[in-house]
Design a protein around this motif. Structure first.
Motif, short mmCIF file in Angstrom:
data_model
loop_
_atom_site.label_atom_id
_atom_site.label_comp_id
_atom_site.label_asym_id
_atom_site.label_seq_id
_atom_site.Cartn_x
_atom_site.Cartn_y
_atom_site.Cartn_z
N GLY A 199 1.08 -0.87 -0.13
CA GLY A 199 -0.15 0.31 0.26
C GLY A 199 0.84 1.29 0.69
O GLY A 199 2.49 1.17 -0.06
N GLY A 200 -0.03 2.54 -0.34
CA GLY A 200 1.34 3.75 0.20
C GLY A 200 0.59 4.22 1.39
O GLY A 200 -0.57 4.20 1.70
N THR A 201 1.56 4.51 1.66
CA THR A 201 2.07 5.58 2.89
C THR A 201 0.42 6.36 2.68
O THR A 201 0.99 7.51 2.01
CB THR A 201 2.40 5.53 4.10
OG1 THR A 201 3.64 6.24 3.45
CG2 THR A 201 3.42 4.23 4.34
N ARG A 202 0.37 7.82 4.16
CA ARG A 202 -0.17 9.01 4.14
C ARG A 202 0.67 9.37 5.04
O ARG A 202 0.14 9.66 5.95
CB ARG A 202 -1.29 8.29 4.47
CG ARG A 202 -2.44 7.75 2.96
CD ARG A 202 -4.03 8.16 3.51
NE ARG A 202 -4.87 7.29 1.90
CZ ARG A 202 -5.26 6.85 1.93
NH1 ARG A 202 -6.26 7.72 3.11
NH2 ARG A 202 -6.09 6.39 0.53
N GLU A 203 1.00 10.46 4.14
CA GLU A 203 1.76 11.50 5.71
C GLU A 203 0.36 13.09 5.89
O GLU A 203 0.87 13.68 4.81
CB GLU A 203 2.57 11.63 5.30
CG GLU A 203 4.10 11.12 4.69
CD GLU A 203 4.25 9.84 5.40
OE1 GLU A 203 3.91 10.47 7.28
OE2 GLU A 203 3.98 8.66 5.70
N HIS A 204 -0.20 13.22 6.70
CA HIS A 204 -1.55 14.23 6.87
C HIS A 204 -1.20 15.22 7.45
O HIS A 204 -0.34 14.92 8.61
CB HIS A 204 -2.22 13.69 7.36
CG HIS A 204 -3.09 12.51 7.09
ND1 HIS A 204 -4.91 13.25 6.84
CD2 HIS A 204 -3.51 10.81 7.71
CE1 HIS A 204 -5.34 12.04 6.62
NE2 HIS A 204 -4.77 10.31 6.36
N ASN A 213 0.51 8.74 -2.45
CA ASN A 213 0.75 8.58 -3.68
C ASN A 213 0.02 6.47 -4.30
O ASN A 213 -0.94 6.94 -3.48
CB ASN A 213 2.34 7.72 -3.32
CG ASN A 213 2.01 6.25 -2.94
OD1 ASN A 213 1.95 5.30 -3.73
ND2 ASN A 213 3.12 6.56 -1.64
N PRO A 214 0.13 6.61 -5.31
CA PRO A 214 -1.14 6.03 -6.56
C PRO A 214 -1.44 4.24 -5.93
O PRO A 214 -2.47 4.05 -6.12
CB PRO A 214 -1.31 6.44 -7.81
CG PRO A 214 0.03 6.49 -7.97
CD PRO A 214 0.84 7.24 -6.42
N ALA A 278 5.63 -1.74 0.00
CA ALA A 278 5.09 -0.66 0.18
C ALA A 278 6.18 0.43 -0.44
O ALA A 278 6.84 0.59 -0.70
CB ALA A 278 4.59 -0.68 1.90
N ALA A 279 4.16 1.20 -1.56
CA ALA A 279 5.12 2.66 -1.54
C ALA A 279 5.82 3.79 -0.56
O ALA A 279 4.53 4.23 -0.09
CB ALA A 279 4.58 2.92 -2.86
#
Ligand code: CTP
Length: 399
Positions: A199-204, A213-214, A278-279
């Protein structure tokens, strides 16, 4: 699939028989040759016409078996033909017969007359599944390495009970069949623990905005299925993904790179094989606001700070018995930067995959790669399904 593969489907008498229409149709559409046997019970739930139409081949029933319209006994012919035999739904009756080597119809005779791996997908009412006699038969059956299984799962059953006994969905059965076609039933990761990230991590920046990222996590899910089907205990640490987690996989949900790092470090020491698919973000907003920022408060420029490189950290911690594998999603020349990452992060192998070609990479069901290892090994994997690529990667590592 690259060459025509041959899958025999055995359909038992249960309401879940309708799901086999989708299994057969999907297999056929992916280029697999499919033949199907229906028991007398199955014919009450789904017609031979449905199955013959979807498989583009005559459906086999007990009347054909006993009428001896074939020049060779049908169970021998089908048994020799099959590369994988998938029996779904597996009823308590067929389960019991298989456990004891009994054969009184075309399906059970074909099991005895074949040598290929057999995938079992049981389906029955919760009480039936829990019955001591059924559980005894099931355990006995699983002592034979020829048998592999998927499910049963839990959920709403046709008898209106909620409990165990629900047949695995086509989305679970189909990958298990592909795995068996690839491995021939060999479980070369038995007893191993495999840790996978995806999966692509999310940095809020705030609760609704993030740097991401996609990546959809499909490659890591395929790796998890492949490792599970090769006998491994699999832990999947994933960033937000929309697909369901396959059965018999321990899943740990994370969002940011920091959370992913923590989960991976917790499971790293027990793992024999670690695949970072992971991306992971490289940077995050320098500050996080716990309240949603109004549009007018958004900054014109976003100060960023680096996030830790998880894989590089694992490269430092790696013990000699552990194998560490990375992914390098690249544009342009994919080999040179991947080799640099292999060396810098102290990896055993890396999969360099292009993300600037049509129909492969982020979000696609297909992928292609050049597999590279720390001993100079290189293997080109032509475009294929992500599950196939996952199996090629494990073949490459275990070779
Ligand atoms: N990776 C990681 N932690 C990060 C960044 C990447 O563990 N913070 C892992 C990825 O999961 C992948 C490998 O490192 O297995 C390579 O990731 P990639 O994004 O291709 O490379 P980077 O090292 O981030 O380098 P660059 O972005 O400059 O290409």
């Amino acid at each position: 699939m690259s060459k025509t593969r041959r899958v025999l489907i055995g359909i038992g008498g249960g309401i879940a028989a309708y799901k086999m229409a989708e299994v057969i149709s999907t297999l056929f559409q992916s280029g697999v040759e499919v033949r199907a046997i229906l028991t007398e019970g199955a014919r009450k739930f789904i017609t031979p016409l449905t199955i013959a139409t979807l498989s583009r081949h005559q459906a086999y029933t007990d009347s054909l078996f006993w009428e001896a319209t074939h020049h060779r006994p049908l169970h021998i012919e089908l048994g020799e033909w099959a590369e994988v035999f998938a029996i779904a739904p597996l009823t308590a009756n067929t389960l019991g017969k298989l456990a004891h080597g009994l054969a009184d119809n075309l399906l059970t005779n074909t099991v005895l007359a074949s040598r290929c791996p057999v995938l079992l997908a049981p389906a029955m009412n919760t009480e039936m599944w829990a019955a001591q006699s059924v559980q005894r038969n099931w355990q006995l059956l699983l002592t034979d390495p020829r048998y592999h299984h998927i499910g049963p799962g839990s959920g709403l059953l046709a008898c209106d009970r909620v409990g165990t006994g629900r047949m695995a969905e086509p989305s679970e059965i189909i990958p298990s069949i592909y795995s068996l076609l690839h491995t021939g039933g060999k479980e070369d990761l038995a007893g191993k623990r495999v840790l996978i990230s995806t999966g692509g991590t999310r940095e809020h920046l705030d609760p609704v905005r993030f740097i991401g990222n996609p990546a959809t996590g499909k490659m890591g899910l395929a790796l998890a299925i492949a490792a599970r089907d090769r006998g491994a205990k699999v832990t999947l640490v994933h960033a937000p993904i929309t697909s369901a987690i396959p059965t018999r996989i321990q899943a740990i949900a994370t969002v940011s790179a920091a959370e992913m790092r923590e989960a991976i470090l917790t499971h790293f020491a027990q793992a024999d094989l670690i695949v970072m698919a992971a991306a992971v973000a490289d940077v995050k907003p320098a500050a996080y606001c716990p309240e949603k920022l109004p549009k007018k408060s958004l900054p014109n420029a976003l100060p960023l700070v680096a996030v830790p490189d998880i894989l590089a950290e694992l490269g430092q911690l790696k013990q000699p018995h552990q194998k560490l594998i990375g992914f390098a999603a690249q544009t342009g020349d994919i080999v040179k930067p991947a080799l640099q990452k292999l060396k810098d992060k102290k990896l055993n192998a890396i999969a360099a995959n292009p993300i600037d070609l049509p129909n492969v990479g982020f979000g696609s069901d297909r992928n292609q790669a050049i597999l590279l290892d720390d001993r100079g090994g290189e293997k080109i994997i032509e475009p294929c399904s992500k599950l196939q690529l996952a199996h090629y990667l494990f073949d490459f590592i275990l070779d």
